[in-house]
Enzyme design. Structure first.
Site, PDB file in Angstrom:
ATOM      1  N   HIS A 174       1.670   3.313  -8.334  1.00 59.03           N
ATOM      2  CA  HIS A 174       2.396   2.762  -9.481  1.00 59.03           C
ATOM      3  C   HIS A 174       3.909   2.775  -9.276  1.00 59.03           C
ATOM      4  O   HIS A 174       4.632   2.110 -10.000  1.00 59.03           O
ATOM      5  CB  HIS A 174       2.007   3.491 -10.775  1.00 59.03           C
ATOM      6  N   ASP A 224      -4.210   5.951  -6.914  1.00 57.85           N
ATOM      7  CA  ASP A 224      -2.778   5.934  -7.199  1.00 57.85           C
ATOM      8  C   ASP A 224      -1.965   6.437  -6.011  1.00 57.85           C
ATOM      9  O   ASP A 224      -0.950   7.123  -6.171  1.00 57.85           O
ATOM     10  CB  ASP A 224      -2.446   6.753  -8.445  1.00 57.85           C
ATOM     11  N   SER A 270       7.334  10.891  -9.951  1.00 58.00           N
ATOM     12  CA  SER A 270       6.159  10.265  -9.357  1.00 58.00           C
ATOM     13  C   SER A 270       6.315  10.089  -7.849  1.00 58.00           C
ATOM     14  O   SER A 270       7.303   9.544  -7.373  1.00 58.00           O
ATOM     15  CB  SER A 270       5.921   8.881  -9.970  1.00 58.00           C
TER      16      SER A 270
END
Length: 374
Positions: free
Chosen positions: A119, A149, A224
């Site tokens: 993402h 992911d 992230s």
């Protein structure tokens, strides 16, 4: 016969602060959008989330880490800042709209391979990586996988400091955890500490069920793709989400590195995950309350696109078929289909029952490798 509605993909809009979900888990890449005369700051995307179960290993000992400077010195240079740009025509009055994103990554080879989250890089038209010494590199996507992911990107460099991989399978609740990343997209190299709060937390994000590590180390938008390290400075996880309910902190999540290694290797070698069975279709979860004028159609999981010569195509499935059961399990949503696929391997033949023109049709599908789509 009336043609079913044109199905539209689910879209999650950026939010600035409050997210209203049963349990709000947000993905952590920072986003900034700009156009001529316009500037806005969005730190996260909301997601539909359910926490399904917890299976913990127990650790009745107490481990406290008061000084982690030596540990951080060992691993900090393996964590990088990632900035992205994405261009979209959208409906902006200024014409083309350009959004910038910020995340983190972990160097896994000295010649420039870096692991991050899907993402973080998905939809990006350009990528830049900044190492701890301030050197900036252009980067390209080698491979990405939305189901886990995970993504691998590459910079043209040598003698980078690669992380030492730890063993996330032997972690126990209470073990020390050190997170390093780029919170808010502008505080690269930030270190936060805590413990492993759970080792096998089942989290569903955007219809993808993941088994994640949970930590109380402070995690924020921009983290992230950053690293979660153990007390030896070894990489044990890739940070990807946090709990976002108002006033709740200390609930961060990371992809455990040991089961991720095979995925990372496949992404480096093939650009996609080729060992995972797939139907090679696009699915859509239709409910009458999200298509008001088409409420006459049955709720359920519909096939809206079929890859030519893929498993579904060869089995005779058609666009707009509604999946009723798969491998004798009742199907109500896309996640139900994915859960069945996880139990099988490429080459398995499975029965599926679909509804077409108000008739039930049973087909046998021989599973093939997944076809990666952007």
């Amino acid at each position: 016969m009336q043609t079913p509605p044109e199905f539209r993909s689910k879209k999650y809009v950026p939010v600035r602060n409050k997210i209203i979900t049963t349990v709000g888990i947000i993905l952590l890449s920072g986003v900034v959008g700009f156009g001529a005369g316009y500037a806005g700051s969005h730190l996260s995307n909301n997601a539909n989330v359910t926490i399904q179960q917890q299976t913990n290993k127990s650790n009745f000992g107490t481990v406290q880490v008061s000084d982690v400077s030596d540990i951080v010195e060992k691993c900090k240079d393996s964590v990088v800042e990632i900035t992205t740009e994405s261009a979209s025509s959208g409906n902006s009055i200024f014409g083309q709209y350009v959004s910038q994103g910020a995340g983190s990554g972990v160097i896994i080879s000295k010649d420039g391979y870096i692991v991050t989250n899907n993402h973080v890089v998905s939809g990006a038209t350009s990528l830049k990586v900044t190492t701890t010494d301030g050197t900036e590199y252009d980067a390209s996507v080698v491979g990405k996988d939305s189901q886990t992911d995970l993504a691998v990107i590459k910079v043209d460099a040598n003698n980078l400091q690669a992380a030492t991989l730890g063993d996330s399978d032997i972690l126990q609740v209470g073990d020390p955890a050190i997170a390093i990343g780029n919170p808010l997209g502008e505080l690269g190299g930030t270190v936060t500490t805590g413990i492993i709060s759970a080792t096998d937390r089942q989290i569903t994000i955007d219809d993808e069920t993941m088994t994640l590590l949970q930590t109380d180390a402070a995690i924020n938008p921009g983290n992230s793709g950053g690293g979660l390290f153990n007390a030896d400075g070894n990489l044990i996880g890739i940070v990807n989400a946090k709990e976002s309910s108002t006033g709740i902190e200390g609930l961060g999540f990371a992809i455990p590195i040991t089961p991720a290694q095979d995925i990372i290797t496949e992404l480096m070698q093939n650009g996609s995950v080729t060992s995972r069975p797939a139907l090679n279709v696009s699915l859509y979860d239709y409910t009458s309350n999200n298509q008001g004028q088409y409420s006459k159609y049955e709720d359920g999981c519909y096939i809206v696109q079929i890859v030519k010569n893929g498993a579904a195509d060869k089995a005779g499935l058609k666009q707009n078929d509604r999946i009723l059961s798969f491998d004798s399990e009742q199907i109500q949503s896309t996640s139900d289909v994915k859960n069945v696929l996880k139990k099988h391997k490429i080459g398995d033949t499975i029965k599926m029952v679909v509804e077409r023109d108000s008739k039930k049709i049973t087909v046998e599908i021989t599973l093939q490798a997944q076809t990666q789509t952007n």
